[in-house]
Each structure stands twice: as structure tokens, then as C-alpha cells.
Write a protein that holds these residues in place. Sequence first.
Motif, PDB file in Angstrom:
ATOM      1  N   HIS A 953       0.839  -1.204   0.000  1.00 37.44           N
ATOM      2  CA  HIS A 953       0.000   0.000   0.000  1.00 37.44           C
ATOM      3  C   HIS A 953       0.879   1.262   0.000  1.00 37.44           C
ATOM      4  O   HIS A 953       0.607   2.219  -0.734  1.00 37.44           O
ATOM      5  N   ALA A 954       1.942   1.253   0.821  1.00 36.28           N
ATOM      6  CA  ALA A 954       2.858   2.415   0.873  1.00 36.28           C
ATOM      7  C   ALA A 954       3.566   2.596  -0.457  1.00 36.28           C
ATOM      8  O   ALA A 954       3.790   3.738  -0.911  1.00 36.28           O
ATOM      9  N   LEU A 955       3.943   1.496  -1.103  1.00 37.05           N
ATOM     10  CA  LEU A 955       4.639   1.569  -2.387  1.00 37.05           C
ATOM     11  C   LEU A 955       3.776   2.246  -3.444  1.00 37.05           C
ATOM     12  O   LEU A 955       4.287   2.967  -4.314  1.00 37.05           O
ATOM     13  N   LYS A 956       2.463   2.041  -3.367  1.00 38.65           N
ATOM     14  CA  LYS A 956       1.547   2.631  -4.349  1.00 38.65           C
ATOM     15  C   LYS A 956       1.311   4.121  -4.086  1.00 38.65           C
ATOM     16  O   LYS A 956       0.831   4.833  -4.972  1.00 38.65           O
ATOM     17  N   SER A 957       1.639   4.589  -2.887  1.00 44.73           N
ATOM     18  CA  SER A 957       1.374   5.989  -2.525  1.00 44.73           C
ATOM     19  C   SER A 957       2.463   6.913  -3.066  1.00 44.73           C
ATOM     20  O   SER A 957       3.350   6.494  -3.813  1.00 44.73           O
ATOM     21  N   GLU A 958       2.418   8.170  -2.645  1.00 45.21           N
ATOM     22  CA  GLU A 958       3.404   9.147  -3.112  1.00 45.21           C
ATOM     23  C   GLU A 958       4.812   8.762  -2.640  1.00 45.21           C
ATOM     24  O   GLU A 958       4.978   8.098  -1.616  1.00 45.21           O
ATOM     25  N   SER A 959       5.825   9.261  -3.380  1.00 43.63           N
ATOM     26  CA  SER A 959       7.222   8.916  -3.075  1.00 43.63           C
ATOM     27  C   SER A 959       7.592   9.296  -1.653  1.00 43.63           C
ATOM     28  O   SER A 959       8.269   8.529  -0.947  1.00 43.63           O
ATOM     29  N   LYS A 963       8.966   6.742   1.147  1.00 41.36           N
ATOM     30  CA  LYS A 963      10.313   6.887   1.714  1.00 41.36           C
ATOM     31  C   LYS A 963      10.256   6.872   3.241  1.00 41.36           C
ATOM     32  O   LYS A 963      11.096   6.230   3.896  1.00 41.36           O
ATOM     33  N   ASN A 964       9.294   7.575   3.810  1.00 42.52           N
ATOM     34  CA  ASN A 964       9.156   7.591   5.269  1.00 42.52           C
ATOM     35  C   ASN A 964       8.790   6.203   5.803  1.00 42.52           C
ATOM     36  O   ASN A 964       9.305   5.756   6.825  1.00 42.52           O
ATOM     37  N   TYR A 965       7.883   5.536   5.076  1.00 47.86           N
ATOM     38  CA  TYR A 965       7.465   4.201   5.507  1.00 47.86           C
ATOM     39  C   TYR A 965       8.639   3.216   5.443  1.00 47.86           C
ATOM     40  O   TYR A 965       8.814   2.395   6.349  1.00 47.86           O
ATOM     41  N   ILE A 970      12.431  -0.816   7.565  1.00 47.21           N
ATOM     42  CA  ILE A 970      13.786  -1.366   7.698  1.00 47.21           C
ATOM     43  C   ILE A 970      14.216  -1.381   9.163  1.00 47.21           C
ATOM     44  O   ILE A 970      14.815  -2.354   9.646  1.00 47.21           O
ATOM     45  N   GLN A 971      13.889  -0.319   9.897  1.00 40.54           N
ATOM     46  CA  GLN A 971      14.227  -0.285  11.331  1.00 40.54           C
ATOM     47  C   GLN A 971      13.579  -1.446  12.076  1.00 40.54           C
ATOM     48  O   GLN A 971      14.207  -2.101  12.915  1.00 40.54           O
ATOM     49  N   HIS A 972      12.304  -1.715  11.736  1.00 39.65           N
ATOM     50  CA  HIS A 972      11.580  -2.817  12.381  1.00 39.65           C
ATOM     51  C   HIS A 972      12.195  -4.155  11.997  1.00 39.65           C
ATOM     52  O   HIS A 972      12.367  -5.048  12.837  1.00 39.65           O
ATOM     53  N   ALA A 973      12.556  -4.308  10.719  1.00 43.65           N
ATOM     54  CA  ALA A 973      13.132  -5.567  10.236  1.00 43.65           C
ATOM     55  C   ALA A 973      14.498  -5.837  10.867  1.00 43.65           C
ATOM     56  O   ALA A 973      14.883  -6.992  11.058  1.00 43.65           O
TER      57      ALA A 973
END
Length: 975
Positions: A953-959, A963-965, A970-973
Motif C-alpha cells: 500500500h505504501a509503495l503505491k502511494s506518493e514517493s 520513503k518515510n514508511y 527497515i528499522q523494524h526488520a
Amino acid sequence: MDFEAVQGFASHHDPTVQTRALQYFEQLKASEDGWQLCARTLTSAQILDEHVIFFCIQVIEHFVKTRYIHSKEEEQQFLRHFIKHWLQFQSHAGVVHEVFIRNKIAQLVCLVFLADYPHRWPKFFDNVLELLTLGPPGVDYYLRILLAINSDVADREIARTQKELERNTLIKDTVRECSIMRLVDSWFHIVTTYQTSSPELSCLCLEVIGAYVAWIDISLIANNRFVSILVQYLSLPQLREAACECILEIINKGMEPSAKTKLVESFVTVLEQAGVLNPSQADEDADFVIKLAKLVSGIGTSLLVSWSKLSRMVMPDPEQLAITLKAVENKVPLLLQFLNNEDDDVSLGVCDFAREFIQFLKQQSSVGAYNASEKSNAEALLHIIINKYKYDDSYNFDHQGEDEASFDEYRKSLKVLFDNLAQLDNELVLSRMKTMITTTLQQWRNSPFQDVEAAITFLYLLGEAVPASHGNHFIGDGDKPTVMTELLRLLVTCGVSTYGHMAVTLHFFETVVRYEKFFSQEPHHIPEVLVAFMDERGLHNRSPRVRSRTCYLFSRFIKCLKVHIHRYTEDIVKRVQDLLVLAPPENGFNTALLTPDDQLFLYEASAVLIVSSQFETQHKKQLLLKNLLNPVMAKFEMFLQRLPMETDKEKCRAVAECMSHAIACTSRTSKAFSNQQTMKTTGVVQVYTDALKVFLQALELPQEQTVLQSAVRQFLHRMVVCLEEEVLPFIPLAAENLLKNADTRSIQEFIPLINQVIGKFKLSWVFQKEIVPFLQRIFMPLVTAIFKALAIPTVENDQQAQRERQVLQRSYFQFIAAIVTNNVTEVLASQDMQSMEQVLLTIIQGAVDFPDPVAQKTCFSILRKMVEFWGGPEGVAGFVEFMYKSIVPACFLAPLKDTFDLTDAQTILALTESALCLKAVYEKRGDEFISFLHTEYLPTMNVSPQQITDYCHALKSESKVFKNYLKIFIQHAKS
């Protein structure tokens, strides 16, 4: 113990012996009982060399730092027993080791103390206090141990972890609660017992007191018992400096402002009663007076800090403010006395006080409290600054050493005071400086050079210190000239440039260049300054230093005022002609008057004059420029013929350096051109293309290619900037020669050139005709050469080699980036599939495997561009498969690496670029990519279905949203 190996530790002449010693050192450090062997060696009866002792202590120290805290109880007891035995035995025996040994032992004891106190070694201070019964050697060890402890637990300059801060707090609290009274009593005992018999121990003890007073109860030291002996010691030559420093540390202790004022004033009272604060310049030891100056500075700044804190309180106490203000005012005579001391080091000692006092006066001025008395103090400070700024007769202008460097630094401190005074009272400074400068310049013939140089220098400094109305010191209100205009007129017309002293001459030229706006307002003064620049006062001065500096200043003067100087062009070029002659290598690569770097400034200045001149026809410019460069070309061609015939290595290098200088001179003239006055509009394109033909011949010579290639490369860079398509036919030939037998560095230095060509000419049809086929031809040979250079293993500790490797990696990625970002992708597309895949994999490797965020950002940028070019249906065969197989995983794998630091700004830029790369894949493949992530890739990362949905869903949203997501993802992973 292998004593023979250990002795090699100090060997600086035999690398083999030293290597053996280092290997033995590492062996003992790694060994479980190596430290015990060293401890037993140190406590044996045999006489040991100092280097053996130091060696053994280092091995034990390594054990303490790395394994002691987790070692067995009997090992810890063994080490503590060793320490006690060593200290007692050495002190009993009266052995006095070198200072570095004593300090090293103290550091070792401190390390054990930090690990064991207070829990495992609660009686530590009882044990070290026993050293006092063992005479001077024991006292020395005791004091050094205390200094080492203070450094580790209380030094605010050293960064600490939270755990270390908590440990240090516990230690200090325990010391204050359990041991401080005995420590303080021991200090009093030491300073009084050894003041005559071993004054160096009393001095060391005063250093300890000064260190500990910062974190113990001030009343333990600031009392009649200690203060009386400190004041007494100020009259004893062997103790006075240490006593002075100790008092300063006491005064500097952090305290509540009213209490601090009271403390400082009590010290000042006893110091004045003892007559300490008024030393006789003739009688007193200079080193002591310097310390005394720093004490006075500490007194003054402490009072000023107290006043500042009191004044900032929500409800300041008027009485305390008045007391502190009066205390500050009473110290001003001391400040002026020490600042005016004939010893510059003494004067420097109170510069901090002077600076803070001027800041205080600024605050007073801002609230309307800057009165006549304070103005008088400011004027007194200004008078001292002017006098102290002057050189003394011992200053050696021809051979400057440490004393001269120290005075130059001292002058910088005085300049800070001068600038602050100007900010405080602009009118006062300008008025007094005008009087001083005018008087001196009117009487320069009968004045010592120190006065004349100071007058001109302060005229220079006024430009920064005094704000200019309308941004220009020479535009006043109405017809009345500004003060600065009057002073510059006087400087230029009074004839002071003929004074003859180097310092006066240099500052004359520095000042006229500093105020080039004056000459824009009054250009009729320019000719007399130009003449001064070109005759024996400047460019033809007998002093090499003056000639060298004048070349640079002359160039600046010409560039700033070229619109006013063009009518003098031919005359100027003629007058400096003798300085433009390139010297033969037999002259040591110097002309009679100038160094090569100096000549570059003159070539640039001459070219600026020619190009900016306003002749009726362009032909005149072309002729003058040819006349300037033809001798250079002729000399270069002579060297070109001569170099192959030289057999002597040194002569070969000298000829090559001369050839390089000829290229540099020609290159420097190109700086005269601009977007408004190009080579083409000036009609001199052929002058430079002809020069290019001549210089390129140097690349065909087998000798001294490192020197010659570097010079030709720099010239090509300048020609790419200044010429248009005319330079392109020369690039392939130049590149092939530059890459012939290329090493790592020459490849690395070539890539920026080719990137520059691509960036500037990518849309030119000549580029498509001349450069693209050339790039297609050399692309894989160049890439192969880079891979080969990167494959050469580097020594792990060779930082220079590793830096060069990193720079080459970055250069390679920038080369690929230049191709893809400038839409010259046919260079890549024309390569065979195997080569193309090899290049693509190196980009993936750069994005994932190199812990270099700058390179990673570049690689992700390249991959994004490739996706944009070839990621759609019309792309290169096989690329879509590569995109899913390699590019997309790279965007995940790189940020998940341990070396990918999300707190680093450069790394965040790399992450942003990887996000844009993934967005580019989505824009090219749409739902196909979402399905791939949903069903194939993200499940392999052990990501929950909800996280997969959120990610897509984030990938489909604005850049920006993605980027924020991505950063959070990555921090969570990684957690």
C-alpha cells in the motif's frame, strides 16, 4: 621471559628485531598467563632495563583492560598483591624510575582501581596512603596514582558512556564520604614536609589539589590552613608557578555566583596584602609572571561569569549585583597592567579576561549603562592593543621561526580584541584610528617601520571591524568623503609604498587590494598603484617573499578592477614580460625572480587584461594572446625534442616538470574567459586548439608519463569548460594515450574527464559522431582495467591503499552514472550480453556489499535509471528478469546489512535512492510487481501478511510517503 626479544621493542634501526619483539608482545598478550610471567619478572630480584619494565607493564595493562573484570578471584588477588609489592619494594629500595615508567604504573593502578573500588578493594586508599611512610619515591607514586584516578573519573574533556558516568559518580561519592579527609590531610602534610627537601613533590601535590578541588568540598581547601601556605609559596621560586596554578583551579571551581564572588575576592585580598599582584617586570621570573597573568585572567573571567549569572536571574539580588560589579571594575587596572606587559606571553595570558570584559561592556552598552568611566577603559584597551600589535626589533622577517610564529598568533588574539572593541564603540575606534593612521602616514619618512606597518595594518583591519554604510566603506552621505576614503587617499598618495621595509610593502599591497572598491570610486589612483605593483616595490622586489605574495595580489587587483585597467593592457604586459619567461631546467626550474606558482598568477592576470580589454578589433586581442603564449609553445616544443634524449633521471624529471609548467601556464590563461567573453567570441579558439595539438604529443613519449599525463589532463579539463565542440575530436586520441599502460591512479583520474565530456556535450551531434563510438569501443577495456585494479588485494592496515581503492570504486560508479543519467545508454546497450551482465552485477555489488553510502547512493541511482530505460515492455532483452532477480532484492538486502547505519545522513540518502528505485519498478511494472512482492519475495523475509499489505500500500502511494514508511519498515526488520 625472552629478554633478547623484549630488548628489540626499543630498536628503531633493525626492523627484523622490532618485528620479533612485537610478535612476542602479541604472544604474551594472548597467552592466559603471559601477564603473570611479566608480573613475576617485575618483582624478581634481577635488575631490569627501563624498556623491559615498560614492556611488561603494557602486557599486564592489556590483561586488566580485556580480561581482569571476568578473571578468577585468585588472579585478581595476585594482581593486587603484585601492585602493592611493586610500589612498596620500589619505594623502599629508593628506586627512581624514569617519569614514563612511574606514569605507566600509576595508569595500571588506576585501571585496577576503576574495576575494584569500592566493592572488591574497599581499602584501596588505606593501601596507597601507606606509601607516604616510604619516603619521596612512595610519595611520588601516591601523587601520580591520584592524578591518574582524577583523569579517569573527573576529566570533563573525555567522552564517557552512561555506564562509565554511573561508575564515576559512585567512585566520587564514596571517596567524598569515606576518604577525602585523610587525602586532604595527606596533601597538607606533603606540601609542607617537602617544600624544601623535595620541592618537585610539593609541586606535584599542588597539581593534585588543583585537580581534585573541582569535585570535592571547596571548604576543605579554601581555608586558612591551605590559603596561607599557597600565598607563602608564591614567594618561593621553586613553588610559585605550581601555587599559582593551584589557586587558579580553586578559583575556577563551579559555584553559586555569590559564593564564587566571595571566594575570589577573599583570594584577591590576601594576594594584594602579600604584594603578589604587582610584580616588577625587571625583577620577576617571566614564567611565573605568565602564570600570574593567567591567574588574573581567571579572577576576572570568574567575576564576569558570576555577574552574568546574577543578572540573568528572574529576581536578581541588587546588592550582590552591585558587589560583583564593583569587584569587576576593581580588576580593570590589573587587566590593563598585565595586557600592557612588555612580554607578549604575559599579555596573552589575560587576553581571555580582556575579551570577556569587552563583552561585558557590550552588555552594559545595550542597556544604556556604558558610561564615561567604561569608555575610558575601552580607550585604554585600544591604546594597548595598538602598541602591542607592533613588531619588535628581534622579529626576523626573512627566516621566520617559532618566536615569529608565536607573535603572529598573539597578533590574532589582539585582532579579536580590536574587532570586539569596534563592535562596542564604533565611533571611538574609528576616531582614534583615524588620528593614529593619519599622523603616522603623514610622518612616515621619520617613523620606525613598526609604527608605519601598524598604521597600514589597522587600516586593513578597519574593513572588517567597522561596518560599512550601504555595504561600501567609500559611499558616504552627501558630498563629504567617508573616513575610509580619506585614509585610502592618504595611503595611496603619501608615498609610503617606497618605505622599503618588507612588512610595510606587503601590507601596503594587501590593503590596496582589500579596498578595491575605493579604486572603483576613484579610478584615477589606479595608475600609481599599478606602477608600485610592477616596479622594485612589488613584482621586482629584492625579497622573494614580497615578489611571491605580490604576484597573487596583483592578479586579484587586475581581476577586480579590469574594467578600469583595460587602457593600460599593453603597457602592463610589456612591463611584466621578463617575469613570464619560462626558465630552463638547468636553473632549478625557477626563473630569476619567480617560482612556477607565482608565474601562474601573472599568466592569469595578463590573460584577464587581454580578454577584458576594449580594442577596436578582436584581432588585437588575438595578437596579444598569441604573443603571450607563443613563447610558451616554443619552449614546450624545445623540451619535447629534448626529453627523449635525456639519460639522467633527475634531468629527465626536471625537463618534464618544465613541460608540465608550460601546460599549466597556458591552462591558467583560460581562466580569463567567461560565459560573456568566450574563446569563440574572442576569436582565439585556434590558439588553444593549436596548443592542444602540441601538448598531446607529450603523451606519446615514454618518459615521465605520470607528470605529463597529469598536466595534459588538467589542460583538457579546462578546454572542455572553455571550448565547444572543437575539443571533441581531440578526446579519443587523448583518452587512448592516457589509458595506455594505465595504473589505478591514472584510471581514477581519467574518469572525471570523460564524465565531464559526457555531461557537457551529450546533446551535440559531434558528440554522437566522435565520442559515442569511441566510448562504445573503450567501455569494456576500461571497465576490465578497473576490475583488474580492484581485484588487487590490499594489506588490511594500509589505509592509503584502501582509500585509493574506495576512490576508484566511486569513480567507476560515477562513470556508469554519467552514462545512464545523461541518456547515453547506447554505450551500454551496444555491449555483448555477457559484458552487460558483468557490469550490472558490479552495480548490484556496489549497492549491497560495499559499506560506502556514497557509492551505494550512486549505484541505486544507476539502477533506477536503468529501470526507467529498460524496465518496460520495450526494454533490453533479459533486463526484466534481472530486475526481479537482482535489483529488487538489492533494495532490501542493502538496508538490512549491519553496516547500513540509519543514523548517518549519507546512508539515509542511499536509502532514499533505493526507495526511488523500487518506485521506478512499480511505475514500469504496475500490479505485476505488487503481485511479485505479495506472493513471492516478501514472504521469504518472514514478514507478516499485514506488513506485506502495508508495504505494498505504501509503495503505491506518493514517493515521500513511501520513503518515510521504508525507513520505519527497515528499522523494524533490523530490530
